[in-house]
Design an enzyme around this catalytic site. Sequence first.
Site, mmCIF file in Angstrom:
data_model
loop_
_atom_site.group_PDB
_atom_site.id
_atom_site.type_symbol
_atom_site.label_atom_id
_atom_site.label_comp_id
_atom_site.label_asym_id
_atom_site.label_seq_id
_atom_site.Cartn_x
_atom_site.Cartn_y
_atom_site.Cartn_z
ATOM 1 N N GLU A 97 0.841 -1.127 0.070
ATOM 2 C CA GLU A 97 -0.116 0.171 -0.018
ATOM 3 C C GLU A 97 0.803 1.173 0.044
ATOM 4 O O GLU A 97 1.079 1.912 1.012
ATOM 5 C CB GLU A 97 -0.821 -0.126 1.289
ATOM 6 C CG GLU A 97 -2.023 1.086 1.010
ATOM 7 C CD GLU A 97 -2.887 1.112 2.152
ATOM 8 O OE1 GLU A 97 -3.414 0.280 2.689
ATOM 9 O OE2 GLU A 97 -3.182 2.597 2.385
ATOM 10 N N HIS A 118 -9.065 0.927 -1.036
ATOM 11 C CA HIS A 118 -8.420 1.628 -0.178
ATOM 12 C C HIS A 118 -9.308 3.050 0.066
ATOM 13 O O HIS A 118 -10.172 3.148 -0.660
ATOM 14 C CB HIS A 118 -7.197 2.248 -1.241
ATOM 15 C CG HIS A 118 -6.223 3.244 -0.555
ATOM 16 N ND1 HIS A 118 -6.657 4.449 -0.206
ATOM 17 C CD2 HIS A 118 -5.246 2.999 0.351
ATOM 18 C CE1 HIS A 118 -5.648 5.091 0.479
ATOM 19 N NE2 HIS A 118 -4.715 4.122 0.648
ATOM 20 N N ASP A 177 2.236 2.074 3.756
ATOM 21 C CA ASP A 177 1.237 3.278 3.690
ATOM 22 C C ASP A 177 2.249 4.284 3.484
ATOM 23 O O ASP A 177 1.953 5.713 3.597
ATOM 24 C CB ASP A 177 0.244 3.435 4.757
ATOM 25 C CG ASP A 177 -0.963 3.944 4.213
ATOM 26 O OD1 ASP A 177 -1.038 4.501 3.118
ATOM 27 O OD2 ASP A 177 -2.025 4.131 4.861
HETATM 28 C C1 GRE Z 1 -3.676 6.640 2.954
HETATM 29 O O1 GRE Z 1 -3.373 6.522 1.676
HETATM 30 O O2 GRE Z 1 -3.894 5.638 3.413
HETATM 31 C C2 GRE Z 1 -3.758 7.937 3.495
HETATM 32 C C3 GRE Z 1 -4.093 9.240 2.917
HETATM 33 C C4 GRE Z 1 -4.178 10.282 3.379
HETATM 34 C C5 GRE Z 1 -3.730 10.415 4.635
HETATM 35 C C6 GRE Z 1 -3.493 9.314 5.376
HETATM 36 C C7 GRE Z 1 -3.274 8.013 4.947
HETATM 37 O O3 GRE Z 1 -4.468 9.029 1.538
HETATM 38 O O4 GRE Z 1 -3.087 7.093 5.521
HETATM 39 ZN ZN ZN Z 2 -2.786 3.981 1.833
#
Ligand code: GRE
Ligand code: ZN
Length: 325
Positions: free
Chosen positions: A8, A165, A286
């Site tokens: 991710e 997501h 992430d």
């Molecule tokens: C994510 O892609 O999981 C994400 C965001 C924005 C803030 C925090 C986050 O897109 O974990």
């Molecule tokens: Zn993410």
Amino acid sequence: MKNKIALEEHFAIDLTIGDSQVYARPEVWTGLKSNLLDFEQQRLDQMDEWGTEFSILSLNSPAVQAIPEPRRAIEVARRANDILAEQIARHPKRFGGFAAVPLQDPEAAARELERCVKELGFHGFLVNGFSQVEGALDAVVYYDAPQFADFWAAAAKLEKPFYMHPRDPLLSREPIYEGTPWLTGPTWAFAAETSMHALRLMSSGLFDKHPALQMILGHFGEGIPFNIWRIDHILRKGRRGMPCEKEVGEYLRSNVHITTSGNFRTPTLLSTMLEVGSDRIMYSVDYPFEKHEHAASWFDRCEISENDRQKIGRDNACKLFGLSL
Ligand code: GRE
Ligand code: ZN
């Protein structure tokens, strides 16, 4: 652990970078922006330093899903996928890709996904929750709707998983978030929104039609593993029109994979292992919303067996994506 696989892991392009600014305090935005736009410097350095051999990259959130006009959504998805393909070609041993898909036009989304998998060698697609569509200002679609039947058939045929997501709900549709901005985004709203969308798909009969189709959920399953016993317990007393053939938990254990993204906590890992087993859990960071340092310094040392660490850190992803690294 030196050769982890993470899935991710996000990037942005010029056309989508603005979407991520709301998630950063002003003093960290410059760094986050630079990390999202970068492929070959900070990203590879961090992977090297914290033992991630291979990252499957995806566009930031909500990006394509927040563009109501289908033509524009198609254009942005294509541009992002082409930029990602170029980076994968430069670093085939380090980067893989999830396609961005313009689901505002399900047929175009299926074509773009086929192009990404068959021509660009991508590993599936990642979608940031519901899509905004033309019509009322806050018109949205969730993917259990009937107009996505052919898209799902096309996706299943490619035999690649998809990543559901998070994105934030639209405030106009979710007044409960009014006045509590601290509970939106990754604090809570992401998990509430994404778990609900995942449960819609799981209970819709999608996985009866396509039993080999696999969905990935981040952040330890957005709360679903923790609540799956209660979901099935309640539905056993009355299914209230639920159209799927099995119990929801059966789809969790046969059609869902779960990652550690942004949720680096041993009790949560152990509880998830007890619900779905260690074959359906995969390491993820992430990045750049989270740090490799935090993910790896937790995962590399958490108290699980070395067999499970190997599976979760690497082998399960190799198997699911057919990787030969
Ligand atoms: C994510 O892609 O999981 C994400 C965001 C924005 C803030 C925090 C986050 O897109 O974990
Ligand atoms: Zn993410």
